[in-house]
Design a protein around this motif. Structure first.
Motif, PDB file in Angstrom:
ATOM      1  N   ILE A 198      -7.747  -6.646  14.499  1.00  0.00           N
ATOM      2  CA  ILE A 198      -7.887  -6.803  13.052  1.00  0.00           C
ATOM      3  C   ILE A 198      -6.543  -7.270  12.496  1.00  0.00           C
ATOM      4  O   ILE A 198      -5.496  -6.763  12.895  1.00  0.00           O
ATOM      5  CB  ILE A 198      -8.258  -5.458  12.370  1.00  0.00           C
ATOM      6  N   VAL A 199      -6.596  -8.203  11.554  1.00  0.00           N
ATOM      7  CA  VAL A 199      -5.395  -8.629  10.835  1.00  0.00           C
ATOM      8  C   VAL A 199      -5.512  -8.139   9.395  1.00  0.00           C
ATOM      9  O   VAL A 199      -6.546  -8.287   8.762  1.00  0.00           O
ATOM     10  CB  VAL A 199      -5.197 -10.162  10.896  1.00  0.00           C
ATOM     11  N   ASN A 200      -4.466  -7.484   8.915  1.00  0.00           N
ATOM     12  CA  ASN A 200      -4.379  -7.003   7.534  1.00  0.00           C
ATOM     13  C   ASN A 200      -3.259  -7.774   6.846  1.00  0.00           C
ATOM     14  O   ASN A 200      -2.191  -7.955   7.429  1.00  0.00           O
ATOM     15  CB  ASN A 200      -4.040  -5.509   7.486  1.00  0.00           C
ATOM     16  N   VAL A 201      -3.503  -8.191   5.604  1.00  0.00           N
ATOM     17  CA  VAL A 201      -2.508  -8.963   4.871  1.00  0.00           C
ATOM     18  C   VAL A 201      -2.118  -8.185   3.617  1.00  0.00           C
ATOM     19  O   VAL A 201      -2.975  -7.866   2.786  1.00  0.00           O
ATOM     20  CB  VAL A 201      -3.048 -10.358   4.504  1.00  0.00           C
ATOM     21  N   VAL A 202      -0.833  -7.872   3.515  1.00  0.00           N
ATOM     22  CA  VAL A 202      -0.309  -7.093   2.395  1.00  0.00           C
ATOM     23  C   VAL A 202       0.475  -8.035   1.490  1.00  0.00           C
ATOM     24  O   VAL A 202       1.513  -8.565   1.887  1.00  0.00           O
ATOM     25  CB  VAL A 202       0.580  -5.939   2.889  1.00  0.00           C
ATOM     26  N   ILE A 203      -0.072  -8.240   0.292  1.00  0.00           N
ATOM     27  CA  ILE A 203       0.550  -9.136  -0.684  1.00  0.00           C
ATOM     28  C   ILE A 203       1.136  -8.262  -1.782  1.00  0.00           C
ATOM     29  O   ILE A 203       0.404  -7.624  -2.543  1.00  0.00           O
ATOM     30  CB  ILE A 203      -0.493 -10.115  -1.252  1.00  0.00           C
ATOM     31  N   LYS A 204       2.461  -8.230  -1.829  1.00  0.00           N
ATOM     32  CA  LYS A 204       3.184  -7.368  -2.775  1.00  0.00           C
ATOM     33  C   LYS A 204       3.717  -8.199  -3.933  1.00  0.00           C
ATOM     34  O   LYS A 204       4.258  -9.290  -3.720  1.00  0.00           O
ATOM     35  CB  LYS A 204       4.337  -6.687  -2.036  1.00  0.00           C
ATOM     36  N   GLN A 205       3.520  -7.683  -5.145  1.00  0.00           N
ATOM     37  CA  GLN A 205       4.144  -8.255  -6.341  1.00  0.00           C
ATOM     38  C   GLN A 205       4.647  -7.090  -7.165  1.00  0.00           C
ATOM     39  O   GLN A 205       3.875  -6.179  -7.484  1.00  0.00           O
ATOM     40  CB  GLN A 205       3.150  -9.084  -7.162  1.00  0.00           C
TER      41      GLN A 205
ATOM     42  N   GLU B 118      -8.139 -14.944   6.749  1.00  0.00           N
ATOM     43  CA  GLU B 118      -8.761 -13.755   6.155  1.00  0.00           C
ATOM     44  C   GLU B 118      -8.312 -13.551   4.712  1.00  0.00           C
ATOM     45  O   GLU B 118      -9.110 -13.206   3.852  1.00  0.00           O
ATOM     46  CB  GLU B 118      -8.472 -12.511   6.994  1.00  0.00           C
ATOM     47  N   ALA B 119      -7.017 -13.759   4.439  1.00  0.00           N
ATOM     48  CA  ALA B 119      -6.530 -13.627   3.067  1.00  0.00           C
ATOM     49  C   ALA B 119      -7.253 -14.615   2.156  1.00  0.00           C
ATOM     50  O   ALA B 119      -7.677 -14.260   1.047  1.00  0.00           O
ATOM     51  CB  ALA B 119      -5.025 -13.845   3.004  1.00  0.00           C
ATOM     52  N   LYS B 120      -7.420 -15.841   2.616  1.00  0.00           N
ATOM     53  CA  LYS B 120      -8.098 -16.874   1.822  1.00  0.00           C
ATOM     54  C   LYS B 120      -9.562 -16.501   1.598  1.00  0.00           C
ATOM     55  O   LYS B 120     -10.069 -16.590   0.475  1.00  0.00           O
ATOM     56  CB  LYS B 120      -7.979 -18.225   2.526  1.00  0.00           C
ATOM     57  N   GLU B 121     -10.253 -16.090   2.666  1.00  0.00           N
ATOM     58  CA  GLU B 121     -11.670 -15.749   2.548  1.00  0.00           C
ATOM     59  C   GLU B 121     -11.914 -14.585   1.605  1.00  0.00           C
ATOM     60  O   GLU B 121     -12.895 -14.584   0.860  1.00  0.00           O
ATOM     61  CB  GLU B 121     -12.255 -15.399   3.928  1.00  0.00           C
ATOM     62  N   GLU B 122     -11.040 -13.597   1.620  1.00  0.00           N
ATOM     63  CA  GLU B 122     -11.291 -12.388   0.836  1.00  0.00           C
ATOM     64  C   GLU B 122     -10.715 -12.418  -0.565  1.00  0.00           C
ATOM     65  O   GLU B 122     -11.108 -11.609  -1.399  1.00  0.00           O
ATOM     66  CB  GLU B 122     -10.801 -11.159   1.596  1.00  0.00           C
ATOM     67  N   THR B 123      -9.786 -13.351  -0.843  1.00  0.00           N
ATOM     68  CA  THR B 123      -9.174 -13.383  -2.180  1.00  0.00           C
ATOM     69  C   THR B 123      -9.251 -14.746  -2.863  1.00  0.00           C
ATOM     70  O   THR B 123      -9.155 -14.824  -4.076  1.00  0.00           O
ATOM     71  CB  THR B 123      -7.682 -12.993  -2.114  1.00  0.00           C
ATOM     72  N   GLY B 124      -9.361 -15.816  -2.084  1.00  0.00           N
ATOM     73  CA  GLY B 124      -9.298 -17.166  -2.631  1.00  0.00           C
ATOM     74  C   GLY B 124      -7.887 -17.727  -2.651  1.00  0.00           C
ATOM     75  O   GLY B 124      -7.685 -18.910  -2.910  1.00  0.00           O
ATOM     76  N   PHE B 125      -6.899 -16.899  -2.364  1.00  0.00           N
ATOM     77  CA  PHE B 125      -5.509 -17.329  -2.434  1.00  0.00           C
ATOM     78  C   PHE B 125      -5.015 -17.867  -1.095  1.00  0.00           C
ATOM     79  O   PHE B 125      -5.357 -17.349  -0.038  1.00  0.00           O
ATOM     80  CB  PHE B 125      -4.598 -16.175  -2.872  1.00  0.00           C
ATOM     81  N   ASP B 126      -4.180 -18.896  -1.181  1.00  0.00           N
ATOM     82  CA  ASP B 126      -3.442 -19.386  -0.021  1.00  0.00           C
ATOM     83  C   ASP B 126      -2.191 -18.528   0.092  1.00  0.00           C
ATOM     84  O   ASP B 126      -1.548 -18.245  -0.923  1.00  0.00           O
ATOM     85  CB  ASP B 126      -3.042 -20.847  -0.214  1.00  0.00           C
ATOM     86  N   VAL B 127      -1.871 -18.105   1.302  1.00  0.00           N
ATOM     87  CA  VAL B 127      -0.709 -17.238   1.479  1.00  0.00           C
ATOM     88  C   VAL B 127       0.236 -17.796   2.533  1.00  0.00           C
ATOM     89  O   VAL B 127      -0.168 -18.557   3.407  1.00  0.00           O
ATOM     90  CB  VAL B 127      -1.106 -15.786   1.869  1.00  0.00           C
TER      91      VAL B 127
ATOM     92  N   PHE C  25      -2.918  -5.569  13.195  1.00  0.00           N
ATOM     93  CA  PHE C  25      -1.655  -6.253  12.949  1.00  0.00           C
ATOM     94  C   PHE C  25      -1.516  -6.369  11.437  1.00  0.00           C
ATOM     95  O   PHE C  25      -2.366  -6.983  10.776  1.00  0.00           O
ATOM     96  CB  PHE C  25      -1.643  -7.644  13.579  1.00  0.00           C
ATOM     97  N   ASN C  26      -0.478  -5.765  10.874  1.00  0.00           N
ATOM     98  CA  ASN C  26      -0.259  -5.734   9.432  1.00  0.00           C
ATOM     99  C   ASN C  26       0.844  -6.714   9.059  1.00  0.00           C
ATOM    100  O   ASN C  26       1.985  -6.570   9.504  1.00  0.00           O
ATOM    101  CB  ASN C  26       0.135  -4.319   8.998  1.00  0.00           C
ATOM    102  N   PHE C  27       0.498  -7.691   8.229  1.00  0.00           N
ATOM    103  CA  PHE C  27       1.432  -8.737   7.830  1.00  0.00           C
ATOM    104  C   PHE C  27       1.771  -8.637   6.353  1.00  0.00           C
ATOM    105  O   PHE C  27       0.917  -8.342   5.525  1.00  0.00           O
ATOM    106  CB  PHE C  27       0.832 -10.123   8.095  1.00  0.00           C
ATOM    107  N   SER C  28       3.011  -8.932   6.037  1.00  0.00           N
ATOM    108  CA  SER C  28       3.456  -9.097   4.664  1.00  0.00           C
ATOM    109  C   SER C  28       3.276 -10.574   4.316  1.00  0.00           C
ATOM    110  O   SER C  28       3.513 -11.448   5.152  1.00  0.00           O
ATOM    111  CB  SER C  28       4.933  -8.703   4.556  1.00  0.00           C
ATOM    112  N   ALA C  29       2.847 -10.855   3.065  1.00  0.00           N
ATOM    113  CA  ALA C  29       2.605 -12.234   2.668  1.00  0.00           C
ATOM    114  C   ALA C  29       2.872 -12.414   1.182  1.00  0.00           C
ATOM    115  O   ALA C  29       2.943 -11.443   0.426  1.00  0.00           O
ATOM    116  CB  ALA C  29       1.167 -12.634   2.995  1.00  0.00           C
ATOM    117  N   GLU C  30       2.987 -13.687   0.781  1.00  0.00           N
ATOM    118  CA  GLU C  30       3.088 -14.023  -0.632  1.00  0.00           C
ATOM    119  C   GLU C  30       2.068 -15.109  -0.951  1.00  0.00           C
ATOM    120  O   GLU C  30       1.709 -15.910  -0.081  1.00  0.00           O
ATOM    121  CB  GLU C  30       4.498 -14.488  -0.994  1.00  0.00           C
ATOM    122  N   ILE C  31       1.615 -15.126  -2.201  1.00  0.00           N
ATOM    123  CA  ILE C  31       0.663 -16.139  -2.648  1.00  0.00           C
ATOM    124  C   ILE C  31       1.418 -17.435  -2.890  1.00  0.00           C
ATOM    125  O   ILE C  31       2.443 -17.447  -3.576  1.00  0.00           O
ATOM    126  CB  ILE C  31      -0.050 -15.671  -3.933  1.00  0.00           C
TER     127      ILE C  31
END
Length: 149
Positions: free
Chosen positions: A4-11, A49-58, A79-85
């Motif tokens: 599983i890939v998890n994407v953590v987008i912090k603002q 996965e980030a795109k499919e679940e949020t619509g955002f490119d990361v 696998f937990n990833f940090s990302a930005e939009i």
């Protein structure tokens, strides 16, 4: 075994979360996440996965951690990833996701296991983000031998 890939987008002091809208996890909050497709590069899978679940490119910024979970009937590696939009706009499939929103760290850490999918494992990841425990993506090596004879 499942990957599983998890994407953590912090603002600011918030994380972009998705509210699940299916099965036993309906109503629970989660990071944008999902299974790798067959033969998919792990970094590409996280971006997809980030795109499919949020619509955002990361853009992936780093690796927060790897979690090994053993359930009654399966073994899962997260696998937990940090990302930005970096583009796109909010868009999701309502059959899978009911809403997405940025939620403050404290609120996430105080959610019950019935509200936060993965409970303790998600809280561990959130605490790693708060404490700045993000490792360079170069820690992962990716080799593609599909085109080699």
């Amino acid at each position: 075994m499942h990957i599983i890939v998890n994407v953590v987008i912090k603002q600011d002091n918030k994380i972009l979360m998705v509210q699940e809208n299916w099965g036993a996890v309906k109503g629970m909050w989660n990071f944008p996440a999902g299974h790798l497709d067959e033969n998919e590069n792990i970094l590409e899978g996280a971006i997809r996965e980030a795109k499919e679940e949020t619509g955002f490119d990361v853009k992936l910024l780093g690796l927060i951690g790897i979690q090994n979970s053993v359930y009654h009937d399966r073994h899962v590696i997260h696998f937990n990833f940090s990302a930005e939009i970096v583009g796109g706009e909010e868009n999701f499939h309502p059959d899978e996701i009911s809403q997405i929103k940025f939620i403050e760290f404290g609120e996430l850490l105080n959610m019950s296991d019935n509200e936060l999918r993965g409970g303790d494992s998600r809280r561990e990841t959130i605490n790693r983000i708060i404490n700045g425990n993000v490792y360079p993506l170069e820690i992962l090596s990716a080799f593609d031998f599909r085109s080699k004879a």
